[in-house]
Design a protein around this motif. Sequence first.
Motif, PDB file in Angstrom:
ATOM      1  N   TYR A  74      -2.115   5.461   2.252  1.00  0.00           N
ATOM      2  CA  TYR A  74      -3.326   5.134   2.996  1.00  0.00           C
ATOM      3  C   TYR A  74      -4.230   6.359   3.095  1.00  0.00           C
ATOM      4  CZ  TYR A  74      -1.352   0.714   4.775  1.00  0.00           C
ATOM      5  OH  TYR A  74      -0.846  -0.556   4.899  1.00  0.00           O
ATOM      6  N   VAL A  90      -7.188   1.298   3.757  1.00  0.00           N
ATOM      7  CA  VAL A  90      -6.637   1.003   2.436  1.00  0.00           C
ATOM      8  C   VAL A  90      -7.528   1.680   1.396  1.00  0.00           C
ATOM      9  CG1 VAL A  90      -5.983  -0.815   0.815  1.00  0.00           C
ATOM     10  CG2 VAL A  90      -5.834  -1.229   3.285  1.00  0.00           C
ATOM     11  N   VAL A  95       0.868  -1.179   0.000  1.00  0.00           N
ATOM     12  CA  VAL A  95       0.000   0.000   0.000  1.00  0.00           C
ATOM     13  C   VAL A  95       0.904   1.227   0.000  1.00  0.00           C
ATOM     14  CG1 VAL A  95      -1.854   1.232   1.150  1.00  0.00           C
ATOM     15  CG2 VAL A  95      -1.756  -1.264   1.293  1.00  0.00           C
TER      16      VAL A  95
END
Length: 347
Positions: free
Chosen positions: A170, A214, A167
Amino acid sequence: MRWGLLLLLPLLALGQRLVSPEEVARSQAIARALPAVVRVQGTSLAPGEGEVVGTGFFVSPFRVVTNYHVVRDLADLTVRLADGRTFPAERFAVDPGIDIALLTVRGAQAPGVLAFSRTPTRSLVLGMGVVLVGFPFGQGPLASYGILSGIGPLEVPTPDPSVGAEVGEYLFTDAPLTVGNSGSPLMSLQGEVIGVVADVIGGPSGLGGIGVAVPGELVAQSVQDLERFGIPQRGWLGASLISLDELPPVLLRAVGLTTAQGAMVDRVEPGGPAARAGLRGAQRDAQGRLLVLGDVILAVDGQPVQGKAEVVRLIARYRPGDRVRLTLWREGRRLEVTLTMVARPRR
């Protein structure tokens, strides 16, 4: 239809009490989410932990999205709907790289589903209102609201760095959430999912903590891949990275770097795109101290990068078969290397 009518009736009855357009939008978004959100629970395989509870939500009639870290070590999975009915579930596919799992629910069709927002993450507006619905401490479903507080990399250490490592950025929110909210949908006031709650840092939100989610566009892409291929098809480098601003400036100057913008290749995974393209990782001593810098990524397809989060985000846009040009700094000079994205191995 019955769910929708039952949920809208209280809103109509309270219409005189909702004094602002934002209150109306917030209440409608929550009402839309309630039939789709479920409590995810199971028995931990770790000794002494007992039952573990999280949150998930239907994205299709028999599929539920939740966090990978919620279900990773659980057996006897079940989901409980907002109306109290409970059904068995099983893992269909997982994407640890962004901390997402897709479950199949047996014996029930979703009374409601949620859709992901089509607004790109970078186009979301800081300060916009957000709501989430979940099962904090297993209680609920309970709703909370706040604002989108920020978009960016997670700078604090996590219990398992391998989970969520892909990721790049965020979403952060001040909407109150706590243990059990993992997997909750973070929604716009239009009722679209803009993120999936993954963590809270600094304690429960509202008590000095910040909620972490996410981005929804990343989850939506993963869900499509998991449904079609069983594994994510998101571009991946096959190497761990360290942002240059995390390294001592003396090491950067020693190899002729005059900037702290970029990301150093730390470790290269065998068989991944980085290894196939000949990227070099760092050299460390037996105690893990850095001796020699690895290749430094300065740009991805000509776009300069600030640090590792931006490299991850840019690489994630590509699919297997795509070719990606990296601008590197190696042994005091610039060079360019082309990577070919490959399907990631099943784990």
